[in-house]
Structures are given as structure tokens and as C-alpha cells.
Motif scaffolding. Structure first.
Motif, PDB file in Angstrom:
ATOM      1  N   TYR A  34       0.806  -1.222   0.000  1.00 56.43           N
ATOM      2  CA  TYR A  34       0.000   0.000   0.000  1.00 56.43           C
ATOM      3  C   TYR A  34       0.843   1.278   0.000  1.00 56.43           C
ATOM      4  CZ  TYR A  34      -3.806  -3.147   1.355  1.00 56.43           C
ATOM      5  OH  TYR A  34      -4.727  -4.159   1.402  1.00 56.43           O
ATOM      6  N   GLY A  92       2.639   9.156   8.206  1.00 54.79           N
ATOM      7  CA  GLY A  92       2.618   7.811   7.653  1.00 54.79           C
ATOM      8  C   GLY A  92       3.446   6.863   8.485  1.00 54.79           C
ATOM      9  N   TYR A  93       3.188   5.590   8.300  1.00 53.58           N
ATOM     10  CA  TYR A  93       3.944   4.564   9.008  1.00 53.58           C
ATOM     11  C   TYR A  93       3.864   3.270   8.216  1.00 53.58           C
ATOM     12  CZ  TYR A  93      -0.744   3.176  10.309  1.00 53.58           C
ATOM     13  OH  TYR A  93      -2.063   2.806  10.240  1.00 53.58           O
ATOM     14  N   GLY A  94       4.827   2.424   8.429  1.00 51.71           N
ATOM     15  CA  GLY A  94       4.841   1.085   7.860  1.00 51.71           C
ATOM     16  C   GLY A  94       5.625   0.188   8.798  1.00 51.71           C
ATOM     17  N   TRP A 100       3.318  -6.796  12.874  1.00 52.59           N
ATOM     18  CA  TRP A 100       1.906  -6.488  12.681  1.00 52.59           C
ATOM     19  C   TRP A 100       1.090  -7.093  13.824  1.00 52.59           C
ATOM     20  CZ3 TRP A 100       1.274  -8.056   6.820  1.00 52.59           C
ATOM     21  CH2 TRP A 100       1.995  -7.160   6.019  1.00 52.59           C
ATOM     22  N   ALA A 105       1.223   0.204  15.473  1.00 48.80           N
ATOM     23  CA  ALA A 105       0.708   1.253  14.585  1.00 48.80           C
ATOM     24  C   ALA A 105      -0.075   2.289  15.390  1.00 48.80           C
ATOM     25  CB  ALA A 105      -0.155   0.647  13.485  1.00 48.80           C
ATOM     26  N   SER A 106      -0.941   1.834  16.276  1.00 46.25           N
ATOM     27  CA  SER A 106      -1.727   2.767  17.100  1.00 46.25           C
ATOM     28  C   SER A 106      -0.835   3.573  18.025  1.00 46.25           C
ATOM     29  CB  SER A 106      -2.761   1.994  17.924  1.00 46.25           C
ATOM     30  OG  SER A 106      -3.719   1.414  17.082  1.00 46.25           O
ATOM     31  N   THR A 129      -4.372   6.744   2.653  1.00 44.02           N
ATOM     32  CA  THR A 129      -4.347   5.287   2.516  1.00 44.02           C
ATOM     33  C   THR A 129      -4.977   4.912   1.182  1.00 44.02           C
ATOM     34  OG1 THR A 129      -6.551   4.852   3.438  1.00 44.02           O
ATOM     35  CG2 THR A 129      -4.719   4.962   5.003  1.00 44.02           C
ATOM     36  N   ASN A 133      -7.023  -0.471   1.974  1.00 48.58           N
ATOM     37  CA  ASN A 133      -6.216  -0.686   3.179  1.00 48.58           C
ATOM     38  C   ASN A 133      -7.077  -0.419   4.427  1.00 48.58           C
ATOM     39  OD1 ASN A 133      -4.282  -0.907   5.144  1.00 48.58           O
ATOM     40  ND2 ASN A 133      -2.803   0.427   4.145  1.00 48.58           N
ATOM     41  N   SER A 136      -5.340   0.040   8.055  1.00 51.33           N
ATOM     42  CA  SER A 136      -4.796   1.371   8.353  1.00 51.33           C
ATOM     43  C   SER A 136      -5.910   2.385   8.564  1.00 51.33           C
ATOM     44  CB  SER A 136      -3.862   1.848   7.242  1.00 51.33           C
ATOM     45  OG  SER A 136      -2.570   1.333   7.440  1.00 51.33           O
ATOM     46  N   GLN A 137      -6.983   2.263   7.821  1.00 52.49           N
ATOM     47  CA  GLN A 137      -8.101   3.186   8.000  1.00 52.49           C
ATOM     48  C   GLN A 137      -8.707   3.043   9.396  1.00 52.49           C
ATOM     49  OE1 GLN A 137     -10.789   2.698   4.681  1.00 52.49           O
ATOM     50  NE2 GLN A 137      -9.158   3.119   3.224  1.00 52.49           N
ATOM     51  N   VAL A 139      -7.081   2.082  12.093  1.00 55.33           N
ATOM     52  CA  VAL A 139      -6.110   2.673  13.019  1.00 55.33           C
ATOM     53  C   VAL A 139      -6.257   4.194  13.012  1.00 55.33           C
ATOM     54  CG1 VAL A 139      -3.638   3.041  13.462  1.00 55.33           C
ATOM     55  CG2 VAL A 139      -4.474   0.753  12.893  1.00 55.33           C
TER      56      VAL A 139
END
Length: 177
Positions: A34, A92-94, A100, A105-106, A129, A133, A136-137, A139
Motif C-alpha cells: 500500500y 505515515g507509518y509502515g 503487525w 501502529a496505534s 491510505t 487498506n 490502516s483506515q 487505526v
């Protein structure tokens, strides 16, 4: 330079010594699904240098390394960057797949938003996003972001936003940019 820390994570600038983890991240098809097309080692080395050149002493913009505070293991990447073609900034983050589902992420998003609003005078922070995705949405929504609409870049992206007022941050006297 450390940008900020969370309970479990440290976010800092990349250095030339991070080339291996930068490559592992940017060449991983599941991580890049993504974000952007995967890169070769040569492309990653050039992209790392480009990112290092982007850092400015008085700015919090860039792509940053995320590490476990206790073990220093590489977790992923965090970014504050301009939205394409404008002056607006997006967060942004990955994360690497082995990290995972652990709440990183949070945790990263919460502290990253705090850092952004406490380091700048900006009134709005965006996030983007791909429409598919959903993870991510969720989060972003959990963190207090709202869906604004969509944007056409190289692909269609959903645009989320959070205001300083909704976040509850005060405007600082000195802006990072």
C-alpha cells in the motif's frame, strides 16, 4: 537524532548505517503493498541518501526509523511528509510483517500526532491510505482522524485529517517549520 519515543518504540532519523534495514523494508512486497513499488538494493541505497539529504535541522519532516526501545530491533518506518503538490503535511507509518498486530501502529500514530502538533503551528494533519487498506483506515479512525475524501496521485488515495482543535493541542510559540 531521536524524534520521539513511545512506551515501547524509539523514532529517530535514518543514518547511512541503516542501509540494510532500509533495504529490507523498501524491498518487502507485503510491506510495500500500500506504499510504493518495491525497490532494488541499488534503488534503496539511492533512496536512503535522498532521504538523508531531506533532513533539515529545524524541521520534523522526513522518513524515520522505528526501533524497539529495549532491544533496538528494527520495527519499521514513520514519516511526516508534504502531500504531493502542496504545503499540507501527512503522517505515515509502515511496519515489518513480524510486528503487525502488536499495537505498534496505534502507539506510533498517537505519539506521532502528539509530536506533530506540539512541534508545529500547523492546524491540520493529514493521512493517506489506499481505499482497500482497511486495517490502516481503522487505526486512523481509532486515533481520531476523519475521512475527508479522495485524492488522485499515482493512484487513488483516501485522505483523512485531524485538526489541532480536535486533538486538543495548543499552538506552540516556536514552529519546527
Amino acid at each position: 537524532m531521536v524524534l520521539f519515543e513511545t512506551e515501547r518504540l524509539r523514532v529517530r532519523r535514518f543514518t547511512v548505517h541503516d542501509a540494510d534495514v532500509f533495504f529490507r523494508f523498501n524491498s518487502h512486497p507485503d510491506v510495500m503493498r500500500y506504499i510504493r513499488p518495491v525497490k532494488t538494493r541499488e534503488e534503496c541505497d539511492a533512496f536512503l541518501l535522498e532521504n538523508l539529504d531531506f533532513y533539515q535541522p529545524t524541521s520534523c519532516l522526513g522518513r524515520f526509523l522505528v526501533a524497539d526501545k529495549r532491544t533496538e530491533d528494527y520495527i519499521g518506518s514513520f514519516s511526516l511528509l508534504y502531500l504531493s503538490g502542496g504545503d499540507d503535511i501527512h503522517i505515515g507509518y509502515g511496519l515489518m510483517p513480524e510486528h503487525w498486530g502488536k499495537g505498534y501502529a496505534s502507539e506510533l500514530l498517537k505519539e506521532g500526532v502528539d509530536f506533530f502538533f506540539n512541534s508545529t503551528k500547523r492546524l491540520i494533519l493529514f493521512a493517506i491510505t489506499e481505499p482497500s487498506n482497511i486495517a490502516s483506515q481503522k487505526v486512523l479512525e481509532k486515533a481520531g482522524f476523519f475521512l475527508k475524501g479522495s485524492l488522485q496521485q499515482d493512484k487513488i488515495l483516501d485522505v483523512f485529517y485531524m485538526t489541532r482543535e480536535a486533538h486538543g493541542a495548543k499552538i506552540m510559540g516556536k514552529s519546527a517549520f
